[in-house]
Design an enzyme around this catalytic site. Structure first.
Site, short mmCIF file in Angstrom:
data_model
loop_
_atom_site.label_atom_id
_atom_site.label_comp_id
_atom_site.label_asym_id
_atom_site.label_seq_id
_atom_site.Cartn_x
_atom_site.Cartn_y
_atom_site.Cartn_z
N ARG A 53 -20.63 12.67 2.34
CA ARG A 53 -20.85 11.25 2.11
C ARG A 53 -21.06 10.52 3.44
O ARG A 53 -20.67 11.03 4.50
CB ARG A 53 -19.66 10.66 1.34
CG ARG A 53 -19.45 11.28 -0.03
CD ARG A 53 -18.24 10.71 -0.73
NE ARG A 53 -17.00 11.00 0.01
CZ ARG A 53 -15.80 10.57 -0.37
NH1 ARG A 53 -15.67 9.84 -1.45
NH2 ARG A 53 -14.74 10.87 0.35
N LYS B 9 -9.24 9.83 12.15
CA LYS B 9 -10.66 9.47 12.06
C LYS B 9 -11.09 8.54 13.19
O LYS B 9 -12.29 8.28 13.37
CB LYS B 9 -10.96 8.83 10.70
CG LYS B 9 -10.82 9.81 9.53
CD LYS B 9 -11.00 9.12 8.21
CE LYS B 9 -10.98 10.12 7.07
NZ LYS B 9 -9.72 10.87 6.94
N ILE C 272 -0.32 1.73 12.51
CA ILE C 272 -0.63 2.95 11.75
C ILE C 272 -2.11 3.24 11.93
O ILE C 272 -2.97 2.48 11.48
CB ILE C 272 -0.33 2.77 10.25
CG1 ILE C 272 1.10 2.26 10.05
CG2 ILE C 272 -0.57 4.07 9.50
CD1 ILE C 272 2.17 3.15 10.61
N SER C 273 -2.41 4.34 12.62
CA SER C 273 -3.80 4.69 12.89
C SER C 273 -4.16 5.98 12.15
O SER C 273 -3.44 6.43 11.26
CB SER C 273 -4.04 4.83 14.39
OG SER C 273 -5.42 4.93 14.67
N ASN D 265 -4.91 12.82 6.62
CA ASN D 265 -4.84 12.43 5.22
C ASN D 265 -3.42 12.59 4.69
O ASN D 265 -2.70 13.50 5.07
CB ASN D 265 -5.79 13.29 4.38
CG ASN D 265 -7.24 13.10 4.79
OD1 ASN D 265 -7.59 13.28 5.95
ND2 ASN D 265 -8.08 12.72 3.85
N GLU E 120 -18.70 10.61 6.85
CA GLU E 120 -17.78 11.74 6.87
C GLU E 120 -18.24 12.81 7.87
O GLU E 120 -19.42 12.92 8.18
CB GLU E 120 -17.68 12.38 5.48
CG GLU E 120 -16.88 11.58 4.49
CD GLU E 120 -16.66 12.35 3.19
OE1 GLU E 120 -15.60 12.14 2.57
OE2 GLU E 120 -17.55 13.13 2.80
N ALA F 50 0.50 -1.78 8.86
CA ALA F 50 -0.12 -0.78 7.99
C ALA F 50 -1.29 -1.36 7.20
O ALA F 50 -1.96 -0.62 6.47
CB ALA F 50 0.91 -0.19 7.02
N GLY G 112 0.81 -1.22 0.00
CA GLY G 112 0.00 0.00 0.00
C GLY G 112 0.84 1.26 0.00
O GLY G 112 2.07 1.21 0.03
N HIS H 205 -1.60 -8.71 0.87
CA HIS H 205 -2.63 -9.60 0.32
C HIS H 205 -2.62 -9.58 -1.20
O HIS H 205 -2.97 -10.57 -1.85
CB HIS H 205 -4.01 -9.17 0.85
CG HIS H 205 -5.07 -10.18 0.60
ND1 HIS H 205 -6.37 -9.84 0.31
CD2 HIS H 205 -5.03 -11.54 0.59
CE1 HIS H 205 -7.08 -10.94 0.13
NE2 HIS H 205 -6.29 -11.98 0.30
#
Length: 607
Positions: free
Chosen positions: A537, A407, A403-404, A444, A540, A361, A289, A312
């Site tokens: 959305r 949100k 890794i958080s 972000n 959010e 992650a 990722g 994966h």
């Protein structure tokens, strides 16, 4: 034109220049009436000069130069060749003519004329070509910001490169001593404050920022000024490109949103990081990722004993594996295709490789998508984390870094709530494990898969409209490399149970981000490219937070890393609630959200 033909033409021109120079020198010396006793000397001087000057020109490689790129080096070579050739011709003529000396006035005039005509004929080609290039490249005009070495090289490159469709017409520089001066015939018109006026006056199409050594904060300020114009912004990436001689039009890139953040490079404690990574077996889950792959890139230089890439998706793992093998040939790599939801497979991996440091992650992160697929979010983000964390405890991992996300604070989305539960799991485990479990929370990241920036760029490329959910939507942003650097650095501070919070800088309105991208692409927001608001959305919220109510924030040794006070987690109660959560997997969203609300009381269910 062939090499042989080219040399023949140049030699022919030089021979004519030598004949004309010597003959005219005798004519001027004797007022047009050359005495008969000097005629033999004239012929001999012409023949000797033709031979020796041509040999000298050949020796100094003046027939092997590309004169369309002629500069000071070529001037020096012409001077050397003409000096050597003329002096040798003078001495040879003196000897061969029976010690009859050529008048000094003739020698000096011949030398001056040969030097002037030989240099002039070669530089005339460059002048003609440069004028032709300017005329043919005038479809785009450029303003170069920075009249230093880098700006000068870029201007020269734009003039000389036939592939360039851009011509520099003005410089801007904050050094007032350069104002009203000319570089390569281009005026330095003023400082950064004059950018908008210059763009209008010269009808500038492109602004090129050519000051790679200036701090990023200053670059950001300059970009803010440039955004007031309609010109398209481009820049030289960094000082290393200039130092290593890579400054060319190929290295000029478009200004991106990352440049607007204006943050200077992060200072890291190399010794502290090396102490827990060097010569250790390091496992990165989600290694294919955006964050996971960057973790691998930045861990590799710290010489881990072995780097395990677990993911994966086989394609993404293959891609990062090939990149790392190319960039770090000495690095010992192991690629593991596995799903963090598969506990048996993870047991095999931990048993076989015995990792000492784990960066977790792997996660589902897309908010609206996870709202529609809550069970999958729980399986991956909650039970996947639980599996990796418990294996880390069971197999004696020294340090575990989750890794958080911001949100996870007072979450309104399934994704954020599952990440908060993941934080709770590792904090609970930390109280009874020798492994140091910590989480790193940030907002972000620009350029990650599915982030808003690539989406906006595609919409701009299509001609718009650019869609924004809400005019007041605010987010914190970092670049992927700086976020990962801080994650690795935070791992060095781990004592166990902490949640580290990264300083994300100032929050950014998404609609301002959209406007900036439109301007940086050379368009006018709401004129050339429309902006449409589509509504918030599912899951959010208008702004993100970095701390829960029970967490107090204290500083660390690093000025951009803070730590939240560990929450008190009842192990037995959390274990029981997670079992209940597992039972509702696959159910309707109502029961799932109710169970999540029970585990995370701050979860705000939004229908």
């Amino acid at each position: 034109m062939s090499y042989g033909k080219r040399i023949s033409i140049l030699m022919g021109i030089d021979i004519l220049i030598i004949w004309l120079s010597v003959y005219s020198s005798y004519l001027f010396r004797f007022d047009g009436d050359i005495p008969s006793d000097y005629t033999r000397q004239l012929v001999l001087y012409i023949v000797v000069s033709t031979l020796l000057c041509t040999i000298s020109m050949y020796y100094f490689k003046l027939y092997n130069r590309v004169w369309q790129y002629a500069s000071v080096g070529e001037i020096v070579s012409i001077l050397k060749a003409v000096v050597v050739g003329c002096i040798a011709s003078y001495l040879a003529t003196y000897i061969l003519s029976g010690w009859q000396r050529v008048p000094i006035s003739i020698f000096l005039r011949a030398f001056e004329t040969i030097l002037l005509l030989m240099g002039g004929s070669r530089f005339a080609w460059r002048v003609v070509r440069d004028n032709w290039v300017v005329k043919n490249n005038m479809n785009r005009k450029a303003l170069i910001i920075g009249a230093g070495d880098c700006g000068s090289m870029i201007a020269k490159e734009l003039f000389q490169n036939s592939a360039s469709k851009t011509t520099p017409v003005a410089f801007v520089d904050d050094d007032r001593y350069k104002h009203k001066m000319h570089i390569h015939g281009i005026p330095v018109v003023g400082d950064r404050a004059s950018i908008p006026h210059t763009v209008n006056s010269f009808e500038i199409d492109d602004i090129i920022i050519a000051i790679p050594s200036v701090p990023k904060k200053e670059i950001s300020k300059i970009i803010e000024i440039c955004k007031k114009t309609k010109a398209k912004l481009k820049m030289i990436p960094n000082i290393s490109d200039f130092v290593h001689g890579k400054v060319s039009i190929k290295e000029i890139r478009e200004v991106d949103v990352e440049d607007l953040l204006g943050r200077d490079p992060i200072k890291v404690d190399l010794e502290g990081i090396a102490n827990y990574v060097e010569n250790k077996t390091v496992l990165v889950t989600g290694a294919g990722g955006s964050i996971g792959s960057e973790l691998c890139r930045q861990i590799a230089p710290f010489r881990p004993r072995k780097l395990l890439l677990l993911g994966h998706g086989e394609n993404s793992i293959y891609t990062i594996e090939m990149e790392l093998r190319d960039r770090f040939p000495e690095l010992v790599l192991e690629t593991v295709i596995a799903d963090v939801q598969d506990r048996a497979r993870l047991n095999d991996v931990f048993r076989k490789f015995s990792p000492q440091v784990v960066f977790h992650a792997a996660a589902h992160k897309h908010v609206p998508l996870m709202e529609r697929n809550p069970s999958e979010a729980i399986k991956n983000n909650v039970f996947g984390t639980k599996n990796v964390a418990e294996c880390s405890d069971e197999y004696g991992v020294e340090r575990f870094v989750l890794i958080s996300t911001d949100k996870a604070v007072n979450p309104t989305s399934i994704m954020g709530a599952t990440k908060r539960i993941a934080e709770m799991i590792i904090q609970a485990l930390d109280t009874r494990s020798r492994t140091k479990f910590v989480a790193v929370r940030f907002g972000n990241v620009l350029g990650s898969r599915g982030s808003v920036i690539p989406h906006f760029k595609k919409q701009i490329a299509r001609g718009g409209p650019v869609t924004v959910t809400h005019p007041e939507m605010i987010r914190y942003f970092m670049t992927i490399p700086e976020a990962v650097q801080l994650v690795i650095q935070a791992g060095a501070f781990a004592e166990g149970g902490e949640i580290f919070i990264l300083d994300m800088g100032e929050p950014v309105k998404i609609v301002d981000l959209a406007r900036d991208l439109i301007r940086l692409s050379g368009f006018e927001p709401e004129v050339d490219i429309a902006i449409e608001f589509t509504g918030i959305r599912p899951g959010e919220k208008l702004y993100e937070e970095i701390l829960t109510s029970e967490e107090g924030m204290t500083s660390t040794k690093h000025d951009r890393i803070f730590v939240g006070k560990p929450s008190v987690i009842n192990n037995a109660e959390l274990e029981l609630e997670i079992k209940h959560l597992e039972k509702v997997l696959g159910s309707e969203q109502g029961p799932i959200k109710q169970m999540i609300k029970h585990i995370v009381p701050t979860f705000q269910k939004i229908s």
